[in-house]
Design a protein around this motif. Sequence first.
Motif, short mmCIF file in Angstrom:
data_model
loop_
_atom_site.label_atom_id
_atom_site.label_comp_id
_atom_site.label_asym_id
_atom_site.label_seq_id
_atom_site.Cartn_x
_atom_site.Cartn_y
_atom_site.Cartn_z
N THR A 168 0.84 -1.21 0.00
CA THR A 168 0.00 0.00 0.00
C THR A 168 0.86 1.25 0.00
O THR A 168 0.60 2.21 -0.73
CB THR A 168 -0.94 0.01 1.23
N ILE A 169 1.93 1.24 0.82
CA ILE A 169 2.85 2.38 0.86
C ILE A 169 3.48 2.59 -0.52
O ILE A 169 3.56 3.71 -1.03
CB ILE A 169 3.94 2.16 1.93
N GLY A 170 3.94 1.50 -1.13
CA GLY A 170 4.61 1.60 -2.43
C GLY A 170 3.72 2.16 -3.51
O GLY A 170 4.19 2.84 -4.43
N MET A 171 2.41 1.87 -3.42
CA MET A 171 1.48 2.38 -4.41
C MET A 171 0.99 3.79 -4.10
O MET A 171 0.60 4.53 -4.99
CB MET A 171 0.28 1.44 -4.53
N ALA A 204 10.49 -0.31 -2.70
CA ALA A 204 11.77 0.06 -3.29
C ALA A 204 11.96 1.57 -3.15
O ALA A 204 10.99 2.33 -3.03
CB ALA A 204 11.81 -0.36 -4.76
N VAL A 205 13.21 2.01 -3.15
CA VAL A 205 13.52 3.42 -2.92
C VAL A 205 14.56 3.90 -3.91
O VAL A 205 15.57 3.21 -4.16
CB VAL A 205 14.04 3.63 -1.48
N ASN A 206 14.32 5.06 -4.50
CA ASN A 206 15.34 5.80 -5.23
C ASN A 206 15.82 6.94 -4.34
O ASN A 206 15.02 7.78 -3.91
CB ASN A 206 14.77 6.40 -6.52
N HIS A 207 17.11 6.97 -4.05
CA HIS A 207 17.66 8.04 -3.21
C HIS A 207 17.91 9.26 -4.10
O HIS A 207 19.01 9.48 -4.61
CB HIS A 207 18.94 7.57 -2.53
N VAL A 208 16.87 10.05 -4.28
CA VAL A 208 16.91 11.17 -5.23
C VAL A 208 17.85 12.26 -4.75
O VAL A 208 18.69 12.76 -5.50
CB VAL A 208 15.49 11.72 -5.47
N TYR A 209 17.71 12.66 -3.51
CA TYR A 209 18.64 13.61 -2.87
C TYR A 209 19.21 12.92 -1.65
O TYR A 209 18.48 12.29 -0.88
CB TYR A 209 17.92 14.89 -2.44
N VAL A 210 20.50 13.06 -1.46
CA VAL A 210 21.18 12.43 -0.33
C VAL A 210 21.96 13.50 0.44
O VAL A 210 22.23 14.58 -0.10
CB VAL A 210 22.14 11.31 -0.80
N PRO A 211 22.35 13.23 1.69
CA PRO A 211 23.12 14.21 2.43
C PRO A 211 24.46 14.50 1.77
O PRO A 211 25.20 13.58 1.40
CB PRO A 211 23.32 13.55 3.80
N ASN A 250 13.62 10.79 -0.85
CA ASN A 250 13.56 9.45 -1.44
C ASN A 250 12.29 9.32 -2.28
O ASN A 250 11.20 9.72 -1.85
CB ASN A 250 13.53 8.37 -0.36
N GLU A 251 12.44 8.77 -3.48
CA GLU A 251 11.29 8.39 -4.27
C GLU A 251 10.87 6.98 -3.85
O GLU A 251 11.70 6.08 -3.75
CB GLU A 251 11.63 8.41 -5.76
N VAL A 252 9.58 6.80 -3.57
CA VAL A 252 9.07 5.52 -3.10
C VAL A 252 8.39 4.79 -4.26
O VAL A 252 7.57 5.37 -4.98
CB VAL A 252 8.07 5.73 -1.94
N LEU A 253 8.73 3.50 -4.39
CA LEU A 253 8.22 2.69 -5.49
C LEU A 253 7.65 1.39 -4.91
O LEU A 253 7.97 1.01 -3.77
CB LEU A 253 9.34 2.37 -6.48
N PRO A 254 6.80 0.68 -5.65
CA PRO A 254 6.29 -0.59 -5.15
C PRO A 254 7.42 -1.56 -4.81
O PRO A 254 8.52 -1.47 -5.38
CB PRO A 254 5.44 -1.11 -6.31
N PRO A 255 7.17 -2.48 -3.85
CA PRO A 255 8.22 -3.45 -3.47
C PRO A 255 8.75 -4.21 -4.67
O PRO A 255 8.00 -4.56 -5.59
CB PRO A 255 7.50 -4.38 -2.49
#
Length: 437
Positions: free
Chosen positions: A348-351, A392-399, A380-385
């Motif tokens: 549900t989170i991923g969607m 799944a996660v795309n680390h769009v911006y990182v420290p 982080n961009e959140v994607l379905p598992p």
Amino acid sequence: MSFDPVSAVREILPRVTEALDGAGVTGDDAIREYAKAAITELVREYVDRHALAGKRVPSLVEERLLAQAVYDEIFELGRLQPFVNDPDVENIDVNGCDQVWITYCDGRKVLGPPCADSDEELVENVRRWAAYQGQTARDFSIARPRLHLSVGHRTRMAALMGVTPRPSLSIRRHGMLDADLDDLVLNGTVDKGLRAFLGAAVRAHKDIVITGGMGDGKTTFARALAGEIDPDERIATVEKEYELFLHLQIDRHRDVLALEAREGNTEGLGAITMHQLIEDALRFNARRIIVGEVRGDEMVPMLEAMNTGGNGSICTMHADSADQVFARMLILAGSGGLAIAPDTLFRTIGMAVDFVVHLRHELCHGMDGLVNRRYVAEVNEVLPPGDGMEPAVNHVYVPGPDGRAVPNTIPQCMDELVAAGFDSDMFVSRAWSGGFS
């Protein structure tokens, strides 16, 4: 003999509350207008009575200040109100009537004057504020020793009695009620590139979860993101106590349904939960739902709203790091008594969620002493598992080297962000830049 305003307030106040209790007036505006008239009359009676007795009476200026002090005791925060009015104050913590700690935005902490003459008077003050503040009166007693209350348009108060040695208050003052993303560039929370990215994400109706620790500025950040929403788009805000105040920004948001949860009475009846209000928001045609803070069983209806009808919604949530977000969501869902399998929640989170924006804050030594700096650390961009159970996660911006967010990975939805006005040339790996000094 000098005029004693504290004694004068103490003498007039019971008569004002008695007049209010017997007036039968309803509605916040009507109650306040009636109170102003009653206070003016009772202050005049006080002055006349003391003049006839040959006592020192206040001047016209002191008389106006006396009337304001009486009003503040009922509808504001009494002797604490000058600190609430101070734009440099961030928090006020009260450990008994004579232990008042004031924390300033620059990190300074000083001991303030007593806020009442006794702990008993402090409790009575809190009861009075609970009776006349907010949309519904809230009980503060041995039976209900915990109180959470929105006071005025820039203050949140929590109070305890009976479970602490002395009655205690914590007051959080909201300092940036009109903040937008441009203001956050100026104070160093985001740089110009990240400001453009986040603005496009809101305009593209991306669902955003804002995370961070206590005092990291999550509510201010949600308010600033909401500034990117079209003024005529229908918004519903759902909060435990009002803190966003979008419904008061009629020049920025013209169609807002502001919903505030309600506690039950001493028998537990009449409660309206945030869970219920999120469901109501969808029935009232809200295009976007903004939840002040997700704390429990409202987690799943919030995700369902994002997934089914509230595209472009925003919520805040406590998490000490971006890596904790999904585990934190699972804990919150469970703490609310929801029996939901982890894999179902994670799907549900991923969607439902598109981006997680994580905030941090720190005290730094600047040219003028300590500076309290809040900033975005990760997006982080959140994607379905995918292969695992969690989304799944795309680390769009990182420290970056100094902890502040810098571009890292192009999100899968970049084309949508560009269509919403984002210049992809601004997404380049670079050190923190623009608007920070």
